[in-house]
Scaffold this motif. Structure first.
Motif, PDB file in Angstrom:
ATOM      1  N   VAL A  81       6.166   6.367  12.124  1.00  0.00           N
ATOM      2  CA  VAL A  81       4.835   6.397  12.725  1.00  0.00           C
ATOM      3  C   VAL A  81       3.916   7.232  11.835  1.00  0.00           C
ATOM      4  N   SER A  82       2.719   6.737  11.586  1.00  0.00           N
ATOM      5  CA  SER A  82       1.752   7.390  10.706  1.00  0.00           C
ATOM      6  C   SER A  82       1.403   8.799  11.181  1.00  0.00           C
ATOM      7  N   ILE A  83       1.153   9.706  10.217  1.00  0.00           N
ATOM      8  CA  ILE A  83       0.648  11.039  10.566  1.00  0.00           C
ATOM      9  C   ILE A  83      -0.821  11.180  10.162  1.00  0.00           C
ATOM     10  N   THR A  84      -1.427  10.064   9.726  1.00  0.00           N
ATOM     11  CA  THR A  84      -2.867  10.075   9.437  1.00  0.00           C
ATOM     12  C   THR A  84      -3.529   9.005  10.314  1.00  0.00           C
ATOM     13  N   ASP A  85      -4.125   7.979   9.733  1.00  0.00           N
ATOM     14  CA  ASP A  85      -4.813   6.965  10.550  1.00  0.00           C
ATOM     15  C   ASP A  85      -3.826   6.118  11.352  1.00  0.00           C
ATOM     16  N   GLU A  86      -4.342   5.532  12.426  1.00  0.00           N
ATOM     17  CA  GLU A  86      -3.548   4.601  13.229  1.00  0.00           C
ATOM     18  C   GLU A  86      -3.166   3.370  12.405  1.00  0.00           C
ATOM     19  N   CYS A  87      -1.932   2.916  12.587  1.00  0.00           N
ATOM     20  CA  CYS A  87      -1.429   1.734  11.882  1.00  0.00           C
ATOM     21  C   CYS A  87      -0.917   0.698  12.877  1.00  0.00           C
ATOM     22  N   ILE A  88      -0.977  -0.561  12.479  1.00  0.00           N
ATOM     23  CA  ILE A  88      -0.301  -1.594  13.253  1.00  0.00           C
ATOM     24  C   ILE A  88       1.186  -1.537  12.924  1.00  0.00           C
ATOM     25  N   ARG A  98       0.864  -1.182   0.000  1.00  0.00           N
ATOM     26  CA  ARG A  98       0.000   0.000   0.000  1.00  0.00           C
ATOM     27  C   ARG A  98       0.903   1.236   0.000  1.00  0.00           C
ATOM     28  N   VAL A  99       0.774   2.075  -1.049  1.00  0.00           N
ATOM     29  CA  VAL A  99       1.624   3.265  -1.190  1.00  0.00           C
ATOM     30  C   VAL A  99       0.704   4.453  -1.477  1.00  0.00           C
ATOM     31  N   TYR A 100       0.123   5.015  -0.425  1.00  0.00           N
ATOM     32  CA  TYR A 100      -0.915   6.035  -0.574  1.00  0.00           C
ATOM     33  C   TYR A 100      -0.321   7.442  -0.517  1.00  0.00           C
ATOM     34  N   PHE A 101      -0.597   8.233  -1.576  1.00  0.00           N
ATOM     35  CA  PHE A 101      -0.071   9.588  -1.701  1.00  0.00           C
ATOM     36  C   PHE A 101      -1.134  10.671  -1.575  1.00  0.00           C
ATOM     37  N   GLU A 102      -2.400  10.299  -1.645  1.00  0.00           N
ATOM     38  CA  GLU A 102      -3.492  11.274  -1.609  1.00  0.00           C
ATOM     39  C   GLU A 102      -4.461  10.889  -0.494  1.00  0.00           C
ATOM     40  N   LYS A 103      -4.875  11.869   0.299  1.00  0.00           N
ATOM     41  CA  LYS A 103      -5.766  11.616   1.421  1.00  0.00           C
ATOM     42  C   LYS A 103      -7.017  12.475   1.312  1.00  0.00           C
ATOM     43  N   PRO A 104      -8.193  11.829   1.248  1.00  0.00           N
ATOM     44  CA  PRO A 104      -9.440  12.603   1.233  1.00  0.00           C
ATOM     45  C   PRO A 104      -9.697  13.210   2.607  1.00  0.00           C
ATOM     46  N   ARG A 105     -10.267  14.390   2.637  1.00  0.00           N
ATOM     47  CA  ARG A 105     -10.540  15.069   3.902  1.00  0.00           C
ATOM     48  C   ARG A 105     -12.012  15.448   4.000  1.00  0.00           C
ATOM     49  N   THR A 106     -12.625  15.094   5.126  1.00  0.00           N
ATOM     50  CA  THR A 106     -14.017  15.467   5.350  1.00  0.00           C
ATOM     51  C   THR A 106     -14.139  16.984   5.470  1.00  0.00           C
ATOM     52  N   THR A 107     -13.195  17.630   6.116  1.00  0.00           N
ATOM     53  CA  THR A 107     -13.178  19.096   6.199  1.00  0.00           C
ATOM     54  C   THR A 107     -11.819  19.607   5.710  1.00  0.00           C
ATOM     55  N   VAL A 108     -10.832  19.655   6.601  1.00  0.00           N
ATOM     56  CA  VAL A 108      -9.498  20.115   6.209  1.00  0.00           C
ATOM     57  C   VAL A 108      -8.449  19.196   6.817  1.00  0.00           C
ATOM     58  N   GLY A 109      -7.201  19.366   6.398  1.00  0.00           N
ATOM     59  CA  GLY A 109      -6.107  18.549   6.913  1.00  0.00           C
ATOM     60  C   GLY A 109      -5.092  18.281   5.828  1.00  0.00           C
ATOM     61  N   TRP A 110      -3.991  17.624   6.200  1.00  0.00           N
ATOM     62  CA  TRP A 110      -2.947  17.288   5.239  1.00  0.00           C
ATOM     63  C   TRP A 110      -3.513  16.350   4.178  1.00  0.00           C
ATOM     64  N   LYS A 111      -3.346  16.710   2.916  1.00  0.00           N
ATOM     65  CA  LYS A 111      -3.960  15.957   1.824  1.00  0.00           C
ATOM     66  C   LYS A 111      -3.009  14.956   1.170  1.00  0.00           C
ATOM     67  N   GLY A 112      -1.841  14.759   1.770  1.00  0.00           N
ATOM     68  CA  GLY A 112      -0.962  13.726   1.253  1.00  0.00           C
ATOM     69  C   GLY A 112       0.316  14.264   0.633  1.00  0.00           C
ATOM     70  N   LEU A 113       1.222  13.336   0.312  1.00  0.00           N
ATOM     71  CA  LEU A 113       2.546  13.679  -0.175  1.00  0.00           C
ATOM     72  C   LEU A 113       2.512  14.440  -1.497  1.00  0.00           C
ATOM     73  N   ILE A 114       1.576  14.119  -2.373  1.00  0.00           N
ATOM     74  CA  ILE A 114       1.508  14.834  -3.652  1.00  0.00           C
ATOM     75  C   ILE A 114       1.093  16.288  -3.422  1.00  0.00           C
ATOM     76  N   ASN A 115       0.150  16.516  -2.530  1.00  0.00           N
ATOM     77  CA  ASN A 115      -0.374  17.856  -2.284  1.00  0.00           C
ATOM     78  C   ASN A 115       0.599  18.743  -1.511  1.00  0.00           C
TER      79      ASN A 115
END
Length: 348
Positions: A324-331, A91-108
């Motif tokens: 350590v993740s800066i978005t959702d919690e990870c194992i 899993r190599v995720y570069f874009e993050k959807p946001r319900t309101t505001v926040g960091w939108k990912g490495l590309i943004n």
């Protein structure tokens, strides 16, 4: 002259075209072979020609290129260990959807400083995908912006359309032209209707506005993507249980669509807590052992270390905890490795 156009637009900054960036960061033949082999593996798993379990695991989002490569090397070694029963995809995720505001990912915002240097974000994303595929490890991501695929899609073996965008006509049309299998997540409320409709729409030829490799606006005509499928990620209640999975597969069969299902072990299936992912993962493996081999894959949000941390995106990247993740919690990687080995032993 009265100002009537672009009243709320502050500026335009022209991006380098996809073709130029792809030429500057080319895909070596061996790397291209890995992308194609990964796509073929996933297609065969979706159709049932390959009976292995697919596991898509990796950080919720990529923010540290070096840490991502450390993770990738660990996953490549594990992929070789379990390849007889499990097909591991990173899993190599570069874009993050946001319900309101926040960091939108490495590309943004690649520098985590609110500079929004998307040109560098696209280049960094492409460079990382080249390096990961060069290891012999297929890569997966979520496509959020419909312009992004022209820059990185040639390096992806699997793509997700997220819960917030599965209902979007734009994303369904885009998916119909993508070159790899596409997984549509159910809605955030748990509803399957949008995901089933999206799978059918993506399966169909479409005609829409987009950009070509030179970055020019174009009319895009597609053939349709016959490898669209469903990803169950939970909603108001989890939906990884046998009853929910069975209902989803029945609805897909009624439409004449692939009844292959991937279960997302995080998000609402785990209650948004990393500690819940192991339980979901083991439950899904048990369902396969009990006969439902159309549960073809599992998704894990996993990083080098467990949990998550806050990032203010004000240039404080140097103060972040490594791995350590800066978005959702990870194992953690340690937990990930144990889960994969446990599944391998059971399936063997």
């Amino acid at each position: 002259m009265k100002l009537i156009n672009d009243v709320n637009v502050e500026s335009f900054l022209t991006l380098t075209s996809p073709e130029v960036i792809r030429t500057e960061l080319p895909v070596p033949d061996k790397t291209a072979d890995n992308v194609l082999a990964g796509r073929q593996e996933i297609q065969d798993i979706l159709t049932g020609a390959d009976k292995r379990l697919m596991v898509i695991a990796g950080p919720c989002s990529i923010h540290d290129m070096d840490a991502a490569m450390v993770y990738a090397r660990k996953m490549k070694a594990l992929r070789e260990e379990v390849k007889d029963k499990i097909c591991l995809i990173m899993r190599v995720y570069f874009e993050k959807p946001r319900t309101t505001v926040g960091w939108k990912g490495l590309i943004n915002d690649p520098f985590l400083d609110s500079s929004y240097n998307m040109e560098q974000g696209l280049r960094r994303a492409r460079a990382l995908l080249i390096d990961i595929n060069a290891l012999g490890l297929p890569a997966a991501t979520e496509i959020l912006d419909p312009i992004t695929p022209q820059y990185i899609a040639d390096l992806l073996s699997w793509v997700a359309i997220g819960a917030r965008t599965t209902e979007s006509q734009t994303h369904r049309q885009m998916a119909s032209g993508l070159s790899m299998p596409v997984g549509f997540k159910n809605g955030t409320d748990g509803s399957l209707t949008a995901a089933v409709n999206a799978t059918q729409a993506a399966n169909t030829p479409q005609h829409f506005l987009g950009i070509d490799p030179d970055g020019k606006t174009a009319i895009v005509s597609t053939r349709g993507n016959r490898f669209g499928h469903i990803v169950l990620r939970g909603g108001t209640t989890p939906n990884y249980d046998p009853v929910s999975v069975g209902k989803a597969q029945a609805r897909l069969r009624e439409r004449g669509l692939l009844d292959a299902v991937i279960i997302d072990c995080s998000h609402d299936n785990s209650g948004q807590k990393y500690t819940g992912q192991s339980f979901v993962f083991k439950s899904a493996v048990d369902q396969r052992l009990e006969g439902n081999d159309r549960i073809v894959g599992l998704m894990l949000e996993s990083n080098l270390y467990e949990g998550n941390q806050k990032c203010k995106c004000n240039g404080d990247a140097a103060n972040l905890k490594y791995g350590v993740s800066i978005t959702d919690e990870c194992i953690s990687w340690e937990t990930t490795e144990k889960l994969i080995h446990c599944a391998f032993d059971k399936l063997t």
